[in-house]
Design a protein around this motif. Structure first.
Motif, mmCIF file in Angstrom:
data_model
loop_
_atom_site.group_PDB
_atom_site.id
_atom_site.type_symbol
_atom_site.label_atom_id
_atom_site.label_comp_id
_atom_site.label_asym_id
_atom_site.label_seq_id
_atom_site.Cartn_x
_atom_site.Cartn_y
_atom_site.Cartn_z
ATOM 1 N N SER A 139 0.815 -1.221 0.000
ATOM 2 C CA SER A 139 0.000 0.000 0.000
ATOM 3 C C SER A 139 0.847 1.270 0.000
ATOM 4 O O SER A 139 0.378 2.332 -0.389
ATOM 5 C CB SER A 139 -0.922 0.010 1.218
ATOM 6 N N SER A 140 2.106 1.166 0.445
ATOM 7 C CA SER A 140 2.902 2.381 0.594
ATOM 8 C C SER A 140 4.101 2.424 -0.352
ATOM 9 O O SER A 140 4.930 3.316 -0.270
ATOM 10 C CB SER A 140 3.398 2.499 2.036
ATOM 11 N N MET B 19 -5.140 0.341 8.666
ATOM 12 C CA MET B 19 -5.468 -0.774 7.765
ATOM 13 C C MET B 19 -6.147 -1.905 8.530
ATOM 14 O O MET B 19 -5.677 -3.049 8.512
ATOM 15 C CB MET B 19 -4.207 -1.253 7.070
#
Lengths: 626, 626
Positions: free
Chosen positions: A166-167, A254
């Motif tokens: 996600s990053s 998350m």
């Protein structure tokens, strides 16, 4: 008779299980091994009373012919259980210590959860037990702990991978996955080459990948909603059934809803039970599907880089554990998958090793979970399909108690006193209940084996009741029906194994569609048809599209009825079997339709068994384990 | 020299750890046991290369005098680690295989989490390793798995008890806890009598309790907010750091925020490390406090009915595991508590057994976690306080690299290349950094032991740098300072053990107040004072009121500085040490103040070690484990 076996002094009334177990000094397990002609290099001791039999034993004994192969199932049980394990152990003691046959009992390893919860241990009972019972019920040789560890490593890898993806950009991900070595060169390792192959990218040098290929390789793009892999724990912890994870501030919001199952419900347990070798286990573990990518492609343990590490964690667990019965006959304990969401049988490798160790004329008796509609059916259509082995005889354990229930007796509830109907003679009730037994007999016979009914006799059963069952069993096609009292029933079981030459007749071919296979099994339950939920239809379509429709089917159904309705006793027919959902244990190798809701995490009662369990710290002996 | 030891052929340059480990065929562990005069009835084999030494070995060898007792600590480390385990193993190989002394190395069992995460294994390195390294790093003999199982059984019991109490009257609870037997009689079992005693109710017949006593006995009335007991898992699973449990509909909205720690952070691990016998372990496990009642009384595992069952789950884990070094000297691996929230030392029972096995003139070398400010301090003030043992010599492992950092060198960051300052000669930087070493020396000498500095030499270290450290160490009061190259440093360590007759001087008496004890330790760090948060004050008051102020103190502080500030290198002084919170491991037997935030659950990187770990399914050998 093996040099190690001994006959027990039987006391009446029968003492408590733990007192009988404690009255016997177990033999050193190396004596049991020696009696099986196992060389010391083919087993590892785990203390004095347990040994892991190494797969290399097949190298030494693989040239032998196989012994007779006997599977033990049961009629549809009451919630109290009908003594299938006890009957299995008793049969083997009868064959081994009484009839001097070579015999190995193959049992499932029990979960530790119920031992401390309601049920207590699972080592058999009375004069038919596996000893030492505390070592059988707790830890054993660590197989379930290895499953917990590997299942949860995979779970951690899933959430962490989503987090890191996600990053990070595709390039950053790729650079971290394939970092340059000291000379500045990047390379793919074996498990990465597996993923490239799956993606159809036939390049082996990182620098040669196009930007699009870098993305496809490095970004798994797991759809959090699709994740079916749950964490596990070998504890009855109901508060973990549904949880939210990722609430720490480092996890940056998350969060995700998931839950824990009890460890024996892990797909890895099913893999252990169905695998046939180290290399086969490596492949099955790598192929386990944990969910889908957002594009709908299945994501596997190998995609996450874990198939090898999981195999390393499971490398000792693949070796079955040798223990002994009270009479010194050998027992192989190995694997214990759920009998609803999985196939409920002990391992293929234990059966294979046992068949070689006893050799021609010897006996391997293996137990299947729940009633024959579930345990025996899955033994035949899933376990034997993967092993290529064929049983010679199938035993169906019955009790007068359960037959009376099927005949229309009042409900039997665990923890409540039994109704009078169950402890006084009522031949008519027994006869009415034999419809249940009869269907199990004819279903089991259809596989091409001889069926022997083993009546587990209680002190309240009358001669007339027992005779009624015997005669109805024979007319339903049983090879024989025997009353099991200590030592009395080995001979009949032995005879039923001879001259069985038919090939194993499966209930369905693997190349039938998922629905055709489900319907074949439903028919054997007495159903007139099958009804699929929208969700089930969707899943069947997905699994078929993903190429998994060739797998055998493992029905997740209540064990308390042939139908989906636990209170429909006897031999119900004409009902429509509802399929609520369909899931897959792709690595283990089956699709499992859910007929109703299955609990995969038990709870603890107000006063759990653990209240009575303690260690006598002077002698080191466990007390209060039942 | 023991019959089993052997000298290694040393190759230059030194090959990879795994290649060295794989080049040696380990001896059967029974040979190692025989060399220690251990009779077969006092150990249990776990495969060919591991054995559990039973506590009964103390019955056989308890009459022996003790060997010399050596503890290995270190200077304040860099994030790369200064090779303390490797130095410890190397020292023992030097004593055993080179100097022909009887020697046993006592090590902590590593967590499986880091093995698959960033760090890799913990079996030492180069020519100083414990083998087989895969068995050392994975599962071993199941002790950590037993801790996970027992920790989580207790956690499940807590939530379930609150759940059952919420829906039942006092009388219903009582009736379920003490149900009538077949004759209609109720009775208390042992663990219930413990609770009655704690409550000051001196009755042993259930019917005699008043209504008020029934309530006090049956209703634990746990305050959910006060629960400090968390679940554990031996996996780096960051998404479990903070979770919400109880979200299933059967749990009726009784959700609660909690989390998982890694298993080695469990209080049960600290109990295992500090216990001295089976009966002592039974008491410690029963006394573990999980939180308070709403009235503020501590609730223990025994109150939940679990002390006995936890002891049963841990009964095999109490036996240390015998393994071997590359040169065939014996190693006892046992327990591995955290070194911040717990005391970071291997077990008392392993050290006790080892001291008897080597006997007078032999050596037991035991490693303490982190730098000497933490590991050695806790070894002395907690571990030796409970064991009654006294070390003869304390070793402080140092590296030129770490000393340069303390002298003002640039930051050392794991995964980044080392600055030039660390690989080229700079004597002034080394000399400046010796303030850190000097304080560790004087702190350690204050316990009344001889201190030997062991310089773990890297290939980039210069002669002048090494000489500078040696001379500064001697002037700081070290008995000796030796350069550790393979085999060269055993003799000096041996000599430092002779003629040590002073009693062990603790840093504080147990009957000082919690704050006085904290301040004594803070002073040894160089602090000028201590500052308590409101929460810390509240907890100190609570523990004092609950009667726990007589326990030793276990500081949860960063290992990267004497102070609370990880970037304050060298020997900082004059700072005020902040105490953020104060917690208790009451069963294990210590109070632990939190100096800053401690992570008790590591995470996985984008490319974890597991990517490289696989099984060669042909040979059964583990590959890629580092």
């Amino acid at each position: 008779m093996g040099k190690t076996t001994r006959k027990l002094e039987v006391v009446s009334p029968v003492p408590a299980d733990i007192d009988i177990a404690n009255s016997i000094e177990p033999l050193h397990i190396s004596e049991i091994a020696q009696d099986l002609n196992l060389s010391p290099q083919h087993y590892d001791l785990y203390g004095k009373y347990k040994a892991k039999v190494l797969l290399s034993a097949l190298d030494e004994h693989g040239g032998n012919g196989d012994g007779y192969y006997v599977v033990v199932g049961g009629i549809t049980p009451t919630p109290l259980g009908e003594g299938k394990s006890t009957t299995t152990v008793g049969l083997c003691q009868a064959l081994g210590a009484f009839l001097n046959k070579k015999v190995v009992t193959c049992l499932r390893q029990p979960s530790q959860g119920p031992t401390f919860g309601i049920k207590g241990g699972a080592a058999g009972g009375g004069y038919s037990q596996v000893i030492p019972m505390d070592e059988f019920n707790l830890h054993m040789t660590g197989d379930i702990h290895a499953i917990t560890a590997s299942n949860n490593l995979l779970a951690a890898a899933i959430d962490t991978r989503i987090f890191h993806e996600s990053s990070q950009s595709d390039k950053a991900l790729f650079n971290r996955l394939c970092p340059p070595n000291k000379e500045g060169k990047r390379s793919f390792n074996d498990i990465m080459l597996r993923r490239l192959k799956k993606l159809g990218i036939s390049k082996s040098v990182p620098e040669e990948l196009t930007q699009e290929e870098v993305k496809r390789f490095a970004r798994l793009d797991i759809d959090p909603e699709s994740i079916t892999w749950r964490r596990v724990m070998d504890v009855n912890d109901r508060f973990l059934r549904k949880i939210t994870v990722g609430q720490g501030h480092e996890e940056k919001g998350m969060v995700r809803e998931t839950g824990f199952d009890i460890s024996v419900a892990s797909e890895i347990m099913a893999v252990l039970a169905l695998t046939t070798s180290l290399s086969d286990m490596r492949e099955r573990l790598g192929k386990m599907v944990i969910g889908n990518s957002k594009a709908g492609d299945p994501i596997t343990a190998d995609d996450l880089g874990l198939g090898g590490a999981l195999t390393v964690l499971m490398k000792d667990a693949i070796n079955p554990t040798l223990m002994q019965t009270l009479e010194g006959t050998p027992v192989l304990v190995h694997a214990g998958p759920f009998a609803n969401i999985a196939h409920g049988n002990s391992s293929i490798v234990a059966d294979e090793i046992a068949l070689k160790l006893v050799g021609p004329g010897g006996f391997v008796v293996t137990e299947a979970g729940f009633g024959a509609d579930i345990g025996t059916e899955k033994f035949m259509n899933i376990k034997c399909r993967y092993s290529g082995l064929k049983p010679h005889c199938a035993i169906i354990v019955a009790t007068i108690r359960a037959l009376k229930m099927h005949g229309g007796g009042p409900a039997v509830v665990a923890g409540k006193p039994l109704d009078r109907a169950y402890v006084t003679e009522n031949v008519a009730l027994v006869e009415a209940g034999c419809v249940n037994l009869a269907r199990h007999i004819s279903n089991t016979k259809a596989y091409g084996v001889n069926v022997v009914v083993a009546l587990n006799k209680f002190s309240t059963d009358s001669e007339a009741e027992l005779n009624a069952v015997r005669s109805m069993a024979l007319s339903a096609g049983a090879f024989d029906a025997v009353i099991c009292t200590h030592h009395a029933h080995g001979g009949k079981g032995a005879k039923a194994c001879e001259n069985v030459t038919q090939p194993l007749k499966f209930l369905y071919p693997l190349d039938a569609s998922i629905k055709e296979k489900i319907e074949a099994i439903a028919k054997s339950y007495g159903a007139s048809g099958v009804e699929y939920s929208e969700q089930a239809e969707k899943q069947i379509e997905m699994y078929s599209k993903q190429g998994f429709s060739g797998l055998p089917i493992c029905m997740a159904k209540t064990q308390y009825s042939f139908s989906d309705n636990a209170s429909a006793k006897g031999a119900p027919s004409g009902f429509v079997l509802p399929i609520r959902d369909v899931r897959g244990s792709i690595g283990a190798g089956f699709i499992y339709p859910l007929v109703g809701t299955m609990s995969t995490m038990p709870g603890l009662p107000t006063r759990p068994c653990f209240y009575d369990i303690d260690l006598d710290t002077t002698t080191g002996r466990v007390i209060g384990l039942s």
